[in-house]
Scaffold this motif. Sequence first.
Motif, PDB file in Angstrom:
ATOM      1  N   ALA A   1      -2.067  10.593   3.496  1.00 31.30           N
ATOM      2  CA  ALA A   1      -0.606  11.433   3.170  1.00 31.30           C
ATOM      3  C   ALA A   1       0.677  11.245   4.545  1.00 31.30           C
ATOM      4  N   SER A   2       0.002  11.747   5.873  1.00 28.92           N
ATOM      5  CA  SER A   2       1.378  12.333   6.687  1.00 28.92           C
ATOM      6  C   SER A   2       2.205  11.558   6.838  1.00 28.92           C
ATOM      7  N   ASN A   3       1.031  10.110   7.216  1.00 34.42           N
ATOM      8  CA  ASN A   3       1.669   8.746   7.810  1.00 34.42           C
ATOM      9  C   ASN A   3       1.905   7.957   7.222  1.00 34.42           C
ATOM     10  N   ALA A   4       2.424   8.676   5.312  1.00 35.37           N
ATOM     11  CA  ALA A   4       2.739   7.200   4.012  1.00 35.37           C
ATOM     12  C   ALA A   4       4.052   6.909   3.902  1.00 35.37           C
ATOM     13  N   PRO A   5       4.037   6.029   3.538  1.00 35.26           N
ATOM     14  CA  PRO A   5       5.811   5.139   3.893  1.00 35.26           C
ATOM     15  C   PRO A   5       6.583   6.243   2.663  1.00 35.26           C
ATOM     16  N   ALA A   6       7.784   6.397   3.590  1.00 29.74           N
ATOM     17  CA  ALA A   6       8.408   6.979   2.449  1.00 29.74           C
ATOM     18  C   ALA A   6       8.537   7.548   0.823  1.00 29.74           C
ATOM     19  N   ASP A   7       8.244   6.344   0.403  1.00 28.01           N
ATOM     20  CA  ASP A   7       8.022   6.198  -0.799  1.00 28.01           C
ATOM     21  C   ASP A   7       7.021   6.491  -1.869  1.00 28.01           C
ATOM     22  N   LYS A   8       5.963   6.362  -0.648  1.00 29.30           N
ATOM     23  CA  LYS A   8       4.855   7.028  -1.501  1.00 29.30           C
ATOM     24  C   LYS A   8       4.376   8.276  -1.100  1.00 29.30           C
ATOM     25  N   LYS A   9       5.029   9.358  -0.633  1.00 29.59           N
ATOM     26  CA  LYS A   9       4.839  10.364  -0.634  1.00 29.59           C
ATOM     27  C   LYS A   9       5.441  11.257  -1.609  1.00 29.59           C
ATOM     28  N   GLU A  10       4.200  11.403  -1.997  1.00 32.62           N
ATOM     29  CA  GLU A  10       4.509  12.505  -3.334  1.00 32.62           C
ATOM     30  C   GLU A  10       3.670  13.870  -3.619  1.00 32.62           C
TER      31      GLU A  10
ATOM     32  N   THR B   1      11.101  15.012   9.394  1.00 33.59           N
ATOM     33  CA  THR B   1      10.021  14.060  10.007  1.00 33.59           C
ATOM     34  C   THR B   1       8.766  14.299   9.931  1.00 33.59           C
ATOM     35  N   THR B   2       7.854  15.403  10.285  1.00 30.76           N
ATOM     36  CA  THR B   2       7.156  16.395  10.700  1.00 30.76           C
ATOM     37  C   THR B   2       6.535  16.117   9.529  1.00 30.76           C
ATOM     38  N   ALA B   3       4.460  16.799   9.975  1.00 30.26           N
ATOM     39  CA  ALA B   3       3.541  17.065   8.854  1.00 30.26           C
ATOM     40  C   ALA B   3       3.622  18.174   8.810  1.00 30.26           C
ATOM     41  N   PRO B   4       3.248  18.304   7.333  1.00 29.12           N
ATOM     42  CA  PRO B   4       3.090  20.026   6.475  1.00 29.12           C
ATOM     43  C   PRO B   4       2.459  20.952   6.976  1.00 29.12           C
ATOM     44  N   ASP B   5       1.692  19.731   8.588  1.00 32.66           N
ATOM     45  CA  ASP B   5       0.900  21.502   9.006  1.00 32.66           C
ATOM     46  C   ASP B   5       1.249  22.101  10.609  1.00 32.66           C
ATOM     47  N   GLY B   6       2.455  21.130  10.499  1.00 31.30           N
ATOM     48  CA  GLY B   6       3.203  21.166  12.177  1.00 31.30           C
ATOM     49  C   GLY B   6       4.105  21.766  12.060  1.00 31.30           C
ATOM     50  N   HIS B   7       4.836  21.943  13.452  1.00 29.64           N
ATOM     51  CA  HIS B   7       5.446  24.291  13.684  1.00 29.64           C
ATOM     52  C   HIS B   7       6.483  23.491  13.204  1.00 29.64           C
ATOM     53  N   TYR B   8       7.396  22.458  12.765  1.00 33.62           N
ATOM     54  CA  TYR B   8       9.027  22.349  12.264  1.00 33.62           C
ATOM     55  C   TYR B   8       8.324  22.482  10.897  1.00 33.62           C
TER      56      TYR B   8
ATOM     57  N   ALA C   1      10.495  12.675   3.688  1.00 37.53           N
ATOM     58  CA  ALA C   1       9.834  12.609   2.710  1.00 37.53           C
ATOM     59  C   ALA C   1      11.738  11.788   2.427  1.00 37.53           C
ATOM     60  N   LEU C   2      12.701  12.516   2.473  1.00 33.47           N
ATOM     61  CA  LEU C   2      14.010  12.587   2.210  1.00 33.47           C
ATOM     62  C   LEU C   2      14.906  11.015   3.328  1.00 33.47           C
ATOM     63  N   GLY C   3      14.048  10.862   4.004  1.00 36.61           N
ATOM     64  CA  GLY C   3      14.423   9.547   4.820  1.00 36.61           C
ATOM     65  C   GLY C   3      14.564  10.231   7.340  1.00 36.61           C
ATOM     66  N   GLY C   4      15.248   9.126   7.899  1.00 41.07           N
ATOM     67  CA  GLY C   4      14.531   9.490   8.922  1.00 41.07           C
ATOM     68  C   GLY C   4      15.435  10.922   9.693  1.00 41.07           C
ATOM     69  N   GLU C   5      15.657  11.191  10.677  1.00 45.75           N
ATOM     70  CA  GLU C   5      16.873  12.400  11.440  1.00 45.75           C
ATOM     71  C   GLU C   5      18.356  12.102  10.871  1.00 45.75           C
TER      72      GLU C   5
END
Length: 352
Positions: A29-38, A57-64, A92-96
């Motif tokens: 899921a961390s690299n899935a297309p934005a419209d499939k990130k549920e 834009t980063t992963a759920p377990d990342g420093h952001y 999930a909400l788009g690019g930066e």
Amino acid sequence: MKKKWLALLMTAVVAVVFAGCGGEGGSGASNAPADKKEGTQLLGKKEASIHLKVGVTTAPDGHYVKGLQAMQQKLEELSGGTMTLDIYPNSALGGESDMMDAVSNGTQDMVLSSTGPIPAFSKNTANWSTLDLPYLFENREQAYKVFDSPIGDGLLAEFDGTGIKAVGFWENGFREVTNNKKEIKTPADLQGMKIRTMENHSHMATYAALGSTPTAMAWGEIFSALQQGTVDGQENPLAIILTAKVYEVQKYISMIDLFYSPCVLMINEGKYNGFTDEQKKWFDEAAQYAKGEQRRISQEIDAGARAEMESKGIIITDVNKAEWKETVKSVYNDASLNIDQDLLARIQAATK
């Protein structure tokens, strides 16, 4: 015969299902297309009357995200559960650039973004081009000293009146270069290679000076580009290379520390101005606390990232940074970057 055809059909179905589960980068899921990130959002307390929607834009377990979770918890604590953050990782909400635009026009509350798209929104592009020069900082301590000083406050204030309130400088980290072709030890090893960079003129000019072909590309497009060979490599801090699993498609990492890259926490100006004085105090205190936590988390992830990736067979190379500095020093005189020489002098004086 019917059984044979049924077995073949079931095999094909299973193959299609598994192919669809791999996402852009083959790592779930961390690299899935934005419209499939549920189901990737990290929502705050339901009972809160103010939910601030923040994207990264980063992963759920990342420093952001971990830094934002620290802010979420602190904001709920300070406000007695009346204010919280709803966090949306993985683009999930788009690019930066998309998210900064949404925050500026009020369709999204907050974003934590790298400096890549910032010059397009700031009142003074030259200042941000200056901030992204190569080897501007030798270490984190120098960067923190500048960003937490009147210099940093002045940069954040440039957003006033743009629809965005810039809250503070958090950490992305020192950017390293990766590729899947060969070990990179010297600038000469980069000759002719296509390297994905942020949409950042200073970064692109620097990689051009190193003899490579810089290719600006949104983060959400990078995994397919690396897999398909559209680009040969990319550059990012170790914390992102690890948590976004970039190492799954890039065997070589070179520790060039080319740029220290901050990220900036931003909120819609109207949203912030609509808070009561007490709510502003809670928000500001939570953001300040989380900035320190996020930087600490970034350092912790970096400290263990190298050993973890090397244990997976990734080849990590230390370089003679003096040689790299010499190769890119011409960027400081690149007239097309419109560098603010006064700001540059102030930063260099502050880091001595």
